[in-house]
Design a protein around this motif. Sequence first.
Motif, PDB file in Angstrom:
ATOM      1  N   SER A 144      12.175 -19.607 -33.913  1.00  0.00           N
ATOM      2  CA  SER A 144      12.109 -20.887 -34.619  1.00  0.00           C
ATOM      3  C   SER A 144      11.570 -22.007 -33.741  1.00  0.00           C
ATOM      4  O   SER A 144      11.126 -23.046 -34.237  1.00  0.00           O
ATOM      5  N   GLY A 145      11.637 -21.806 -32.412  1.00  0.00           N
ATOM      6  CA  GLY A 145      11.155 -22.821 -31.489  1.00  0.00           C
ATOM      7  C   GLY A 145      12.076 -24.013 -31.351  1.00  0.00           C
ATOM      8  O   GLY A 145      11.691 -25.052 -30.809  1.00  0.00           O
ATOM      9  N   SER A 146      13.311 -23.891 -31.830  1.00  0.00           N
ATOM     10  CA  SER A 146      14.254 -25.011 -31.774  1.00  0.00           C
ATOM     11  C   SER A 146      14.747 -25.305 -30.362  1.00  0.00           C
ATOM     12  O   SER A 146      15.195 -26.413 -30.076  1.00  0.00           O
ATOM     13  N   GLY A 147      14.669 -24.301 -29.495  1.00  0.00           N
ATOM     14  CA  GLY A 147      15.161 -24.487 -28.135  1.00  0.00           C
ATOM     15  C   GLY A 147      16.676 -24.454 -28.037  1.00  0.00           C
ATOM     16  O   GLY A 147      17.241 -24.793 -26.992  1.00  0.00           O
ATOM     17  N   MET A 148      17.351 -24.033 -29.120  1.00  0.00           N
ATOM     18  CA  MET A 148      18.809 -23.988 -29.108  1.00  0.00           C
ATOM     19  C   MET A 148      19.310 -22.961 -28.091  1.00  0.00           C
ATOM     20  O   MET A 148      18.922 -21.802 -28.147  1.00  0.00           O
ATOM     21  N   PRO A 149      20.175 -23.356 -27.155  1.00  0.00           N
ATOM     22  CA  PRO A 149      20.728 -22.399 -26.193  1.00  0.00           C
ATOM     23  C   PRO A 149      21.576 -21.338 -26.895  1.00  0.00           C
ATOM     24  O   PRO A 149      22.221 -21.617 -27.908  1.00  0.00           O
ATOM     25  N   ILE A 150      21.565 -20.135 -26.347  1.00  0.00           N
ATOM     26  CA  ILE A 150      22.309 -19.007 -26.920  1.00  0.00           C
ATOM     27  C   ILE A 150      23.237 -18.437 -25.853  1.00  0.00           C
ATOM     28  O   ILE A 150      22.807 -18.142 -24.739  1.00  0.00           O
ATOM     29  N   LEU A 151      24.516 -18.290 -26.218  1.00  0.00           N
ATOM     30  CA  LEU A 151      25.479 -17.625 -25.341  1.00  0.00           C
ATOM     31  C   LEU A 151      25.924 -16.349 -26.026  1.00  0.00           C
ATOM     32  O   LEU A 151      26.476 -16.393 -27.116  1.00  0.00           O
ATOM     33  N   MET A 152      25.642 -15.204 -25.403  1.00  0.00           N
ATOM     34  CA  MET A 152      26.063 -13.919 -25.943  1.00  0.00           C
ATOM     35  C   MET A 152      27.530 -13.685 -25.580  1.00  0.00           C
ATOM     36  O   MET A 152      27.929 -13.830 -24.416  1.00  0.00           O
ATOM     37  N   LEU A 153      28.322 -13.325 -26.573  1.00  0.00           N
ATOM     38  CA  LEU A 153      29.751 -13.080 -26.364  1.00  0.00           C
ATOM     39  C   LEU A 153      30.044 -11.677 -26.880  1.00  0.00           C
ATOM     40  O   LEU A 153      30.023 -11.431 -28.079  1.00  0.00           O
ATOM     41  N   THR A 154      30.304 -10.743 -25.959  1.00  0.00           N
ATOM     42  CA  THR A 154      30.428  -9.348 -26.374  1.00  0.00           C
ATOM     43  C   THR A 154      31.253  -8.533 -25.390  1.00  0.00           C
ATOM     44  O   THR A 154      31.449  -8.936 -24.237  1.00  0.00           O
ATOM     45  N   ALA A 155      31.715  -7.378 -25.862  1.00  0.00           N
ATOM     46  CA  ALA A 155      32.485  -6.474 -25.005  1.00  0.00           C
ATOM     47  C   ALA A 155      31.567  -5.604 -24.147  1.00  0.00           C
ATOM     48  O   ALA A 155      32.023  -4.964 -23.205  1.00  0.00           O
TER      49      ALA A 155
ATOM     50  N   ALA B 269      18.777 -14.883 -24.643  1.00  0.00           N
ATOM     51  CA  ALA B 269      20.076 -15.493 -24.349  1.00  0.00           C
ATOM     52  C   ALA B 269      19.989 -16.334 -23.077  1.00  0.00           C
ATOM     53  O   ALA B 269      19.275 -15.991 -22.132  1.00  0.00           O
ATOM     54  N   ASP B 270      20.718 -17.449 -23.079  1.00  0.00           N
ATOM     55  CA  ASP B 270      20.754 -18.327 -21.903  1.00  0.00           C
ATOM     56  C   ASP B 270      21.967 -18.051 -21.028  1.00  0.00           C
ATOM     57  O   ASP B 270      21.993 -18.419 -19.862  1.00  0.00           O
TER      58      ASP B 270
ATOM     59  N   ILE C  87      19.799 -12.367 -34.805  1.00  0.00           N
ATOM     60  CA  ILE C  87      19.973 -13.812 -34.933  1.00  0.00           C
ATOM     61  C   ILE C  87      19.368 -14.521 -33.727  1.00  0.00           C
ATOM     62  O   ILE C  87      18.687 -15.547 -33.862  1.00  0.00           O
ATOM     63  N   ALA C  88      19.596 -13.959 -32.535  1.00  0.00           N
ATOM     64  CA  ALA C  88      19.026 -14.545 -31.322  1.00  0.00           C
ATOM     65  C   ALA C  88      17.506 -14.574 -31.408  1.00  0.00           C
ATOM     66  O   ALA C  88      16.865 -15.577 -31.061  1.00  0.00           O
ATOM     67  N   GLU C  89      16.911 -13.477 -31.875  1.00  0.00           N
ATOM     68  CA  GLU C  89      15.458 -13.412 -31.992  1.00  0.00           C
ATOM     69  C   GLU C  89      14.930 -14.477 -32.950  1.00  0.00           C
ATOM     70  O   GLU C  89      13.890 -15.091 -32.715  1.00  0.00           O
TER      71      GLU C  89
END
Length: 231
Positions: free
Chosen positions: A69-80, A95-96, A62-64
């Motif tokens: 898409s070039g939307s520039g939407m920030p991504i925060l990864m939330l994981t163990a 990821a940002d 999904i991050a890729e």
Amino acid sequence: MRVLIVEDEPYLAEAIRDGLRLEAIGADTAGDGDTALELLSIHAYDIAVLDRDVPGPSGDEIAERIVASGSGMPILMLTAADRIDDKASGFGLGADDYLTKPFELRELVLRLRALDRRRAYARPPVRQIAGLRLDPFRREVFRDGRYVALTRKQFAVLEVLVTAEGGVVSSEELLERAWDANADPFTNAVRITVSALRKRLGKPWLIATVPGVGYRIDTAMDPVHPGSTHA
């Protein structure tokens, strides 16, 4: 701000969603990759919060796609996964920010607001139209130099209208941008909020109602702009 939470643990996803709403952050949830991609194709989110290990397309995939898409939407990864190599690979995917489980909701809120501020740097820090001055960072509104105290929801609605720069914004778009996907499409919340916002801003009325279409900021100097009504 509106975020998408991609998390396959229902209780955690709901807890995050409800906690963010208390902070006036609209949040939708997706328990798998397919649902997440569908929501991303329908709604304009400000930030995506991704668990890397979800059914279907993974959080990494999904991050890729978001990056591609070039939307520039920030991504925060939330994981163990908290090893430095895991974090490095997450950042490598675009990821940002990266937050490991378990975490405090307050920290997530702070990180989301920080990401939103960075994203907003591409926009003018202060918006001005028709004697209205809106500062999205200080969450302040002035009309003709007079400070106007607004609720969080009123501010969110006004920000959408001001960003449209006099263009008409439909009730559906306001509902999507200032509320979230769980809002009842038949609710009168938009009409009530706009009416209260109009009164807070004072006369001459600044928000015009375009019958059957939506609302806009009235850029005319007259108290009532021809062809519009004020409900």
